[in-house]
Structure formats: structure tokens, C-alpha cells
Design an enzyme around this catalytic site. Sequence first.
Site, PDB file in Angstrom:
ATOM      1  N   GLY A  18       0.841  -1.188   0.000  1.00 55.71           N
ATOM      2  CA  GLY A  18       0.000   0.000   0.000  1.00 55.71           C
ATOM      3  C   GLY A  18       0.867   1.226   0.000  1.00 55.71           C
ATOM      4  N   MET A  20       3.197   3.763   0.942  1.00 55.87           N
ATOM      5  CA  MET A  20       4.223   3.905   1.979  1.00 55.87           C
ATOM      6  C   MET A  20       4.250   2.762   2.974  1.00 55.87           C
ATOM      7  SD  MET A  20       4.712   7.872   2.972  1.00 55.87           S
ATOM      8  CE  MET A  20       6.160   7.414   3.913  1.00 55.87           C
ATOM      9  N   VAL A  23       0.677  -3.894   3.690  1.00 60.70           N
ATOM     10  CA  VAL A  23      -0.674  -3.961   4.243  1.00 60.70           C
ATOM     11  C   VAL A  23      -0.961  -5.394   4.677  1.00 60.70           C
ATOM     12  CG1 VAL A  23      -3.118  -3.528   3.808  1.00 60.70           C
ATOM     13  CG2 VAL A  23      -1.387  -2.084   2.719  1.00 60.70           C
ATOM     14  N   ASP A 162      -2.871  10.252  -5.914  1.00 62.39           N
ATOM     15  CA  ASP A 162      -2.424   8.985  -6.503  1.00 62.39           C
ATOM     16  C   ASP A 162      -3.613   8.084  -6.817  1.00 62.39           C
ATOM     17  OD1 ASP A 162      -0.543   7.233  -7.498  1.00 62.39           O
ATOM     18  OD2 ASP A 162      -0.149   6.282  -5.578  1.00 62.39           O
TER      19      ASP A 162
END
Length: 917
Positions: A18, A20, A23, A162
Site C-alpha cells: 500500500g 508507503m 498492508v 495517486d
Amino acid sequence: MIGRTIGSYEVVAKLGEGGMGEVYRARDTKLNRDVAIKVLPEAFALDADRLARFTREAQVLASLNHPNIAGIYGIEETTSEVGRGVSGAGPTSEVVSRALVMELVEGQDLSEMIGGLETQAALRTSGAQRTSGIPLDDALKIARQIADALEAAHEQGIIHRDLKPQNIKVRPDGTVKVLDFGLAKAMDSGTSGPQDSNNSPTLTARATQMGMIIGTAAYMAPEQARGKPVDRRADIWAFGVVLYEMLTGRRAFHGEDISITLASVLKEDVSWDSLPAGLPVPIVRLLRRCLEKDPKRRLSSIGDARIEIDDALHPSSVEATAQAAPAPPARSARLPWILAGLTSVLLLVTLGAMWMPEEQATRPPVVEFTVATESSVPALEVSPDGRMLAFINRGPNAGAGVVWIRPLAARDAYPVAGTEGATGVFWSHDSQSLGFMASGKLQRVAVSGGPAQTIAEVLMATGAAWAPDNTIVFGTGPGAGGRMYRVNAVGGVPTEIAKPDPEKNETAYLWPSMLPDGRRFIYMAQTTAAGERAVYVGSLDGGAPVRLMLSESQARYAAPGRLLFTRASTLFAQAFDPDTLALTGEAVRVADGVDVRANNGRAVFSVSTNGVLAYRSGGGVNSRSRLTWFDRAGKRLDSVADPAEHYQIRLSPDGKRVVLSLGGLASQLYGLSVLDLANGVTSKLQGTNSTVGDPVWLPDSVTLAYGATQDGRRQIYRQNIGQSAATQVFASADHPKWLDDWSADGAYMLFHLPRPSKLFAVKVSEPTKPLLILDTTETIDGAHFSPDGKWVAYQITENGTYQVWVASFPAFDQRRRVSPRDGIQPFWRGDSNELFYLTPDGKLMSARVTRDGTTGGLSFSAPAELFQSPIVAPVLGVDQYAVTKDGQRFLFIDPVTTGASPPIAVVVNWTSLAIQK
């Protein structure tokens, strides 16, 4: 990580990567629910910058509460020991790990629904492409929820940055959840090797203000790819890219690596042909407005996307009717063009009656309404089928000289991409394309969208008409020969078909419009004599013209069997047989207060083949202007003259007076006047009339030279401003002479011959011995001595474009091109060390002069734009501004704008109006 406990959350499975971080799926042991946990890698734990951004993401997500946005439940910290040796000895340290606890969204991400990255990659490798995307209804329902999520975030000042299919999940029940708001994924600085540019790790930086790039390459907005600051319009671009991908099953932009993908985003257009057939009109226009590379022209609010999608999912009867016309862009890109006193239903009913067979609609009722615009640019055209109105808009919300279209079955107008800088507009015979003039080019663009195409390089086009066989006929202004040409609409070299007759005092052929046979056209002949303008019929094969009538302005044919023309701003209709060219009966008044331009006979009205009339009201008031000073930054300083119809100006050498070429709407009499800048008093130069122009000051600042036409020949005269008698400079009248300039020492004069083009210098003491210094097949005009008398700047056409050149004087052997692109109306600074000129769209440019101390030659710096002048379309050979000696102030002819611009009046079934009157 699996099996580890972070706070009260037990990690049970890895879900993927995910923004940065990694996940994981975790179990909330306190609330007995599954959650998603995003953990910052330990390698980044000591990176303060990335930690700060991780914290910011948590704060951003926590402020959002929306059913289509994945929620955040909290942030957790945990510590671990690192650095202990295998023997258990050695130093140890604690590392703090941070984890974001988020809503767990079950279901597929959008990239999997579209086909998945692996499938897409395989298709690209094999050279194939998906032929279809997500089914239309499903795609629109998903897109609407994405728009809802973005709208909620944007209302709180949050930009996603993004947005891409991998950040959008669709639950089994169809609910869409947008993930990772507020922060793009960080690139691992240690990563090497090739990258998939379509799902590349985010290019990272401290902030876009530092000139770096944040986002995923395939979904970046052009401004984001350039590293410029972004706003919510970057999300709108990405939304358009995602929607395009859902509908087509293919990437909008892709390449082998990041650089190629970014180049595609910056330079290439999407493949519009890949959109599925039968796509609803609102969706086509939505995509086009979202994918505008210029953010100023892009959809400005994602809420409008939601509205367009609703219109497509639930089309109303009005929308269904409007789909017969080309699709306008989303509502936020439109201006509130108001139907005064008319409802849409009434208009649609009336239009429907208008298009009924004649036996079903005998003398239909007249319907009148107005269309408000932000400018009074005298260019408007009703499409031949009567369904659309095109006009040029110029204002704070409309840009400078852009063609707008108003479908008459709708309430809103919208701009046509690619028409920036337009000065004239006309329709194709089938109403599917628009022609326009901009930047010295005759161009065309499809009403349905797409790039503008150049038809021909044209200098000073003055009106054009599009024949059924795809021939375009157009006129040119006096400075470009005033001739009539024809050219194929697909492009080519124009062919001359008519030219002014000097024996009739003609200077230009203007404003052509086609007759029903598609081979003949009506046009206006402009003359040097007051009251002698006339309307003629010419033919595409160049046959002998037929004069119809004397007229102060242009005329147009209007079905069935009428000629429309103006007298003193009143529009009249008279019975006219287009076969025999006979005018019969009395002229009938149709409308009052029509805008007529006295200087060139342009009457601002248009008519369709089926009874729709449009005209600009205002009675010509909008051709008035002031004289306004500007500083080098483009700031308006003060006005020095009352509003009038200013045509030409020239500042005296001592800077105390301005000579003006003026006109009046009613009389059409042009002459010269002198404005005293000290007291603001304007005095008529006695003895000058409509044949006089091109004024030039002599060095004493009290004597003027000018051109005047006598017996069909243009000659040069000089006159003291306090006297009424003028003296002819040349005794010989063998050639018409157009005055350009007088040297600062009074020794030389410049003049040119327009056809063939020749530039002469002559010693004032020897007027019978002119020196030919330039002989060319191109058009020369606007020549000016440098103040030191060593150089001449002049404007010349090259392949139909304007150019500014400088040559040494008197040898004329050292020549320098100053304007890298189009340039017009050059003027020197008083010390000869700077040259100014205008671009065809009115930008004031400056080029600095560098002198070679050994040879005395000149070189010029790259021209720099000083400011956008108030001149919309500079005229070749007409001085529309002046420069002070120090080059710090500029006096411009400044169009008067008082309050709202005069509206465009539209009359449906105007023939009934004429019958009633």
C-alpha cells in the site's frame, strides 16, 4: 510479521503493498472485527521525512468520513529490538514501528476487474489489446461513487494525488471504496532494475513546490508530471484516466518505462476511437473535459462529473433531444448563458416546429431570446442546420479569443478546444466542423472534438465561407492585398480568384458568404471613397463579378429568397432571386441596433438555412476605444482620450502629441486628428478625409506626412498641423505609394508599393530619386527607421506568416530576423537598443539589441513577452500602439468595455418577423 501483535491487533495475513508500507489483515481482539493494518517498514523508521508523511496520512484519513472512502480506526506504535548477535550478546537497540489501522475492504480492486496488471502486461507483450472494458452501466455506477468520494475529500481541501485502479476497491455488493487518500506511495531508494511504468512506485519528493514529482506515472496529470504544484484538478485528470480505462479495457497512457509513460502523458492524446460505440453524450464530454492537458481548461469540480454521470444513467427528454447536437463539456466549464424570458421546453417546441415540413408549420411563431457573452468580439455564426451558435468569447472566464458553441436546444455554451487566439469563425456546409482564423492560419476543427488542423497559412483573413464541395473561399485585408482566395478544406495552397480594381478605388474584398448553388458567393468590396462600398456576387471559378447594390456593410443570402443587409445599424431583408441575382420589392426592417463596424463594413449577424437569425446588438458602440498608457508590466496607467473609433495612432518625436486616424459610425468619414497630451484636446487636421491614413511625424513634431488617395492613386503629402494646405511630396504619380516612416534626422523617408511589394528609401532633398532597397514577392509593411538611422525594422510575410526583420541602412545588406515566430508592428526604443513588436494574438514582445563594436553589426536577444496587450488581433501595417523614447510606457488603442458586453440576440423563425413588420 504474521502472528505478531500490534497493540490490540493480531496480524493474520499479508494483503499486499500500500502507499508507503505493507498492508496486512489483522484481527481486532477488543472489538472482534477484521481490519487492515499498514505498517511502515523498519528500514524507514529513522527517516524523519517519511515518518512525518506517514503521520500526515493518518491525520488526513481520520478527517474523512464517507461511505465511499476507506475509514481509519487509529494509529498504533510498537517497538522491537534489533542488532543482537547470534550468541545473544552484543549491543541492542529499539526501533519504533508505526502502523495505520484502517477499514478492511473485501472485494476486488479495480485493476483486477478491468483485467489485472498481469493480463494487461501479457496483452501488451503479445501486441493485443482488450477490446472492451467493464460493462457501461457497471462502469458508470463505479465512476459515480469514485466521484462522490473525491468530492467529499475536495470539499475538505484534501487531494488524493495517486488515484488509480489499484487504490479503488469494489465490494461484492457493488460499494466502491477509495483507498490511500492524501499520500502517494514512496519509492524505495534502494530499488534497482526495470519498473512497470503503468504501476510504478511513486516518484517522491519533499513537496511538489520543490519541482519534484509525486504520483503514479500512468495516472499523473501533466502538471504533476512536470513537477508543478497540483490541486484537485490533478485528481480530476486521474479520474478521467481511470474512467477511460474502465470503458475501453486499455491504458490511456503507457510505455516501456517511466520516462516513456510520462512523455505520453505530456505529449500524446488518448485514442478516442477506442471508446465503445454509442457512448452517451454526457460521458464523452466528461472524458474530454477531464483529460484536458491544460488544467485551466479542465473540469474544475468533480461534483460536475457526478452530475454528468447521473445524466447518462438517467437521461431526461431534454438531454435526449440535445444529443442531436455535438456534446458540450461538463457544466463547470460552461458559462451561464441565460435564455431571457424563455423556458427550455418552449424553445424545444419551437425548434421542433421550425424543423417540421412547411405544410405542417405555415408561418410559425417568432421566438426571440438573448445569449450573454463576456466580450463583444464581432464574430458569430449560426450553423447551417440552425441547431448551434458559434461565437468568439474573450473575458476573465473565457480566455483570450476562444470559439464557444451554444447548442440552441440547451441552456449552456462551451469552449471548443484548440481554438485559442481565434479572430473569426465559420461553419462547414454540413454543420459538423468549424473553420476559424488564428495566429495567421486558416484552421478547422470537428465539432465533436479532436485537434485543430491547419488548412493554410493566411495573412489577415477577413471572413470565410465553406462550400458544399469542401471548398473554402476567404478574403484578405488591405495590408495583405485585399484579394479573394479559394482553398480545399483538407488543406493546400490558396488560389487567387479575385482582386480589387484600383480604377474603382477598391482596396479589399471582404466577408464572403455562399449562395445556394455552392459555386457563387456574396462579398463586400471596400473602397477608399466614402459611400462607395458595394456588395457583389463572385464565383469560385474566378468569373466576372456582378454588383448587387451599394452598401455600407456586408450582405448575406437568407432562404427563402432574401438578401439581408444593414443601413445605419438596422437590419433589412429584401426579396432576392439567387439564380437571376435580381432584387425586387421593398426592403423590410428586421432588427434594430445591429453592431456594424464602420472601419471594415463588418455587420455582426448570421442566418441559418432554416430560419434562425442571430445578431450582436450594440449598434457599433463596441468598436469604440480609448487611448490608454501601460507600463512594462502591463499595468493600465491612465487614459488620454475620450472614447472614439481609433484606427491608427503615432506618437510625436517630442512625446507631446498623438496623431489619430478616426472614424464615425454614421458618416464613415475617416480623417486625421491631433491630440495634445498636455491638455487632452483633440483637433481635426483640416482637409483630411476618408482617403487619408498612415500618418507619420516629421522630426519637428509639428509637421505630418500621410498617404491620401487622389484619382485612384495613393500619394504622400505633408502638412503643418496648424495649417489647412498640404503639399504633395512627389510630383510623379506613376505608382501608388504607402508611407512607412521618416528618419529622425529628417533626411530620409520610407515608403512601399503593395503590389508588387517593393520597399523604397528616398532622400527628402532628392524626391525624384527613390532608392529601391527591398524587392520581394512577399508583402512588406510597417517599416521603421531606428532612431540612430542605421537600421530599418520591417514586417514581411513568409509563407503566409508575419515576421519582423531588421536590415542595415542604407546598404540593406546585414539582415536579421528578430521574431522566432509570428511578429507584427515593430517599434524601436529611443536609443535604438531595444525593439518591440506584437504577436498576432496581441502579446507585446521585447528583443534587446547587442552591438558588435568592431563591425557595427547587431544581434538580438530571444524576444521576451512583456504583457498581453488589449489588441485582440493586430492589423498588418496599422500602428495600434506607440512607445515612449525610454521604452517604459506604451500607448495602446484600448477597446472600451463598460458593464456587461452586448448580448447576442437569437430569433427563431425570423421570416415570420419580417412578414409581420
